[in-house]
Design a protein around this motif. Structure first.
Motif, short mmCIF file in Angstrom:
data_model
loop_
_atom_site.label_atom_id
_atom_site.label_comp_id
_atom_site.label_asym_id
_atom_site.label_seq_id
_atom_site.Cartn_x
_atom_site.Cartn_y
_atom_site.Cartn_z
N MET A 72 0.84 -1.20 0.00
CA MET A 72 0.00 0.00 0.00
C MET A 72 0.87 1.25 0.00
SD MET A 72 -2.99 1.17 2.69
CE MET A 72 -4.09 -0.12 2.11
N ILE A 73 0.47 2.23 -0.80
CA ILE A 73 1.13 3.54 -0.82
C ILE A 73 0.22 4.53 -0.09
CG2 ILE A 73 1.94 5.43 -2.27
CD1 ILE A 73 2.60 3.36 -4.42
N HIS A 74 0.75 5.15 0.95
CA HIS A 74 -0.03 6.09 1.76
C HIS A 74 0.27 7.51 1.30
CE1 HIS A 74 -1.02 2.93 4.77
NE2 HIS A 74 0.17 2.45 4.39
N ILE A 75 -0.78 8.26 1.03
CA ILE A 75 -0.64 9.66 0.59
C ILE A 75 -1.41 10.54 1.57
CG2 ILE A 75 -1.02 11.31 -1.26
CD1 ILE A 75 -0.95 8.94 -3.22
N GLU A 76 -0.74 11.57 2.08
CA GLU A 76 -1.36 12.46 3.06
C GLU A 76 -1.18 13.91 2.61
OE1 GLU A 76 -1.15 13.52 7.85
OE2 GLU A 76 -0.16 11.72 7.05
N ILE A 77 -2.25 14.69 2.72
CA ILE A 77 -2.22 16.10 2.32
C ILE A 77 -2.73 16.94 3.48
CG2 ILE A 77 -3.09 17.82 0.67
CD1 ILE A 77 -3.51 15.53 -1.31
N GLY A 78 -2.02 18.03 3.79
CA GLY A 78 -2.44 18.90 4.89
C GLY A 78 -1.71 20.22 4.88
N ILE A 79 -1.93 21.00 5.94
CA ILE A 79 -1.32 22.33 6.09
C ILE A 79 -0.23 22.25 7.15
CG2 ILE A 79 -1.70 24.76 6.64
CD1 ILE A 79 -3.09 23.88 4.12
N ALA A 101 2.68 14.15 1.44
CA ALA A 101 3.58 13.09 1.87
C ALA A 101 3.22 11.79 1.18
CB ALA A 101 3.52 12.92 3.38
N VAL A 102 4.19 11.17 0.53
CA VAL A 102 3.99 9.89 -0.17
C VAL A 102 4.88 8.85 0.52
CG1 VAL A 102 4.15 8.66 -2.34
CG2 VAL A 102 3.52 11.08 -2.33
N ALA A 103 4.24 7.85 1.15
CA ALA A 103 4.97 6.83 1.90
C ALA A 103 4.70 5.46 1.29
CB ALA A 103 4.56 6.85 3.37
#
Length: 580
Positions: free
Chosen positions: A499-506, A515-517
């Protein structure tokens, strides 16, 4: 007599101190009586062999004279009929560790009242013309603890004037109209300066014989009070100095430390070190291998060698592993501390976290390399672009004309043209940049759709956590290219799926972070700083061009890019793009 090493002197071969207590050094001088009889000796002993200077020996001799004088004084006091009970009580009071200073003063005043047969006594602090009562046998109408009165309204003015004990056997009026019938007081000296008085008095008229031994006993008590005040003042100043030092040491970014080489023990470490390493000084003393293990393996041998061979002021940098797993760069400035023999027995230093400085240097180094490579790539790309444009033009002259592999050739030419345009970004990062408000999530979704079929084939899924959804000014195509490079790298690092985890925030109210993990093979810590450098790649046949272009695009957008990774667990790439 001076014995620098008792083990080398045959006279001390069977000496009990040498055999049982390993005493190696001895320096002593005799204490003589007035009749030139040896009363004893004053000596210095040590478990280690050493030498003694002439100046130190003279000080020891002078100290023996002082001891002799004190012994003679006390002998005279005893000879002048000072009772054994008073001496015993004085010792018991002053040596009782369970009593506070104030309690000892109270008991000494009671002892003096009993000795001199006077009803009251007090200890005073005299400053200018003010007389302050520090302690008294008991508060009365005549005087209270803490009371401040005029010095002229007391008998202590005569003690201050003469700086010697004073005995008055006549009526003297007090400040409150009371009368003192008898008074005996002695000066208290602190650091050879007049401090106050230790006195006794009575308001009843009766004959008392105050002998010379009584006066000397009073002086002895006053002397103890002065010595104790000196000790308390010194202790207070030492505490204040330590507090000021700790306030300075614990409120600066640099960590101050002291290490004992002989004992191999950390004597002091300021709290700033915990921010740098995640560990306290106590942890290093509990585990003597922790220090060596926390140093980066590549720097361990060099760092330990520098630490153990310090004979002058040195400064050097090394890496250590923080408890959170990150690598920190530390700059140590160290000075040696010499003992009396001229040997280094301690070292003191200041440790500074220079990780950010090193990162900035790496950024500048990468930027310089990118510029050089970009200029080279631009010249090559221009040379390719011109004939490429000509070939593409001739292929499109006659749209109706059909020939074998026409569509395939045009598709390949288009890909070559796009590749040349990407290379040109390295040299002209601002060229062709069109910054418009674009929704990052929409751009990311387009990239994910492009890679949907490949990720399905490799059994790779995506998990997206979106904490912010807003548009930012950016170049649509360039940012999509960065996302494509990151997603492609993540997919290629996971041949077994995952699984590739993608997170978007301020972040910090001024950046949008992406962030791409991945759950891939990971990257070793020593290789992370080289990511994005020209012609460096983690892939067997990679050129590093994708990350190099991504670095340039993010730099062009005034953003930042960070890598964290662990072998066997995966890599996380974090991009920061300005909100405005």
């Amino acid at each position: 007599m001076v014995i620098e090493d008792a083990l080398e002197d045959h006279r001390f071969k069977h000496n009990q101190l040498v055999k049982e207590h390993q005493i190696r050094f001895y320096a002593g001088v005799p204490i003589m009586t007035k009749q030139n009889n040896i009363l004893g000796s004053l000596c210095i002993i040590d478990e280690k062999p050493r030498s003694i200077s002439e100046d130190e020996l003279n000080k020891l001799i002078d100290l023996s004279y002082w001891v002799k004088a004190e012994i003679e004084l006390r002998s005279d006091i005893i000879e002048r009929t000072m009772s054994e009970q008073s001496i015993r009580c004085l010792y018991e009071i002053t040596s009782n560790k369970e009593l506070s200073f104030e309690q000892k003063l109270k008991k000494l005043l009671s002892l003096g009242c009993e000795r001199f047969q006077l009803s009251d006594g007090n200890v005073s602090r005299i400053m200018g013309d003010n007389y302050e009562v520090i302690q008294t046998t008991h508060s009365t109408e005549m005087v209270n603890v803490g009371e401040v009165i005029s010095l002229e309204q007391t008998c202590a003015w005569m003690v201050k004037e003469r700086l010697t004990p004073v005995h008055i056997s006549q009526s003297v009026p007090l400040h409150n109209q009371s009368m003192i019938r008898e008074y005996v007081g002695a000066p208290i000296f602190v650091h050879e300066q007049f401090y106050g008085t230790f006195c006794f008095y009575d308001d009843h008229q009766q004959f008392r014989a105050i002998s010379n031994s009584d006066i000397e006993f009073l002086q002895l008590m006053a002397q103890w009070v002065g010595n104790e005040l000196e000790r308390r003042i010194a202790k207070k100043k030492l505490k204040e100095t330590q507090e000021r030092f700790e306030q300075i040491a614990n409120n600066i970014k640099e960590a101050f430390w002291i290490f004992d080489i002989q004992e191999k023990q950390l004597l002091y470490m300021s709290s700033a070190w915990q921010e740098i390493s995640g560990r306290t000084g106590e942890e290093y003393n509990l585990d003597d291998t922790l220090w060596e293990r926390s140093i980066h393996p590549d720097d361990r041998e060099y760092t330990l060698e520098r630490f153990m061979n310090i004979h002058e002021r040195v400064e050097f940098d090394y890496r250590l592993t923080h408890t959170d797993g990150t690598i920190r760069w530390v700059r140590n400035q160290i000075v040696p501390i010499y003992n009396q023999k001229g040997h280094v027995y301690r070292i003191a230093g200041v440790a500074e976290d220079i990780t950010e400085k090193k990162q900035n240097q790496d950024i500048m180094r990468k930027s310089d390399k990118l510029t050089a490579v970009g200029q080279l790539a631009a010249s090559i790309a221009h040379e390719i672009r011109n004939p490429l444009t000509s070939i593409k033009g001739f292929m499109q002259l006659k749209d109706g004309y059909s020939y074998p592999y026409k569509e395939l050739i045009l598709t390949e030419l288009l890909q070559m043209e796009e590749f040349v345009n990407e290379i040109l970004i390295l040299a002209n990062s601002h060229l062709g940049t069109k910054r418009e408000q674009n929704n990052i999530i929409d751009l990311l979704q387009e990239v994910l759709r492009t890679n949907e079929e490949l990720s399905r084939m490799l059994n790779i899924t995506f998990c997206i956590k979106c904490h912010a959804s807003q548009s930012i000014p950016c170049d649509l195509n360039q940012v999509k290219l960065v996302f494509q490079n990151l997603i492609s790298n993540a997919i290629e690092s996971m041949p077994k799926g995952g699984m590739i985890h993608i997170e978007i925030g301020i972040e910090d109210e001024q950046y949008l972070y992406i962030a791409v993990a991945d759950e891939g093979v990971g990257i070793s810590q020593e290789r992370i700083p080289t990511l994005g450098e020209p012609f460096y790649s983690n892939k067997e046949k990679g050129s590093g061009l994708g990350l190099m272009i991504s670095y340039r695009i993010i730099q062009n957008h005034k953003g930042k890019i960070f890598f964290t990774s662990e072998l066997g667990k995966g890599t996380t790439v974090k991009i920061l793009l300005p909100l405005e």
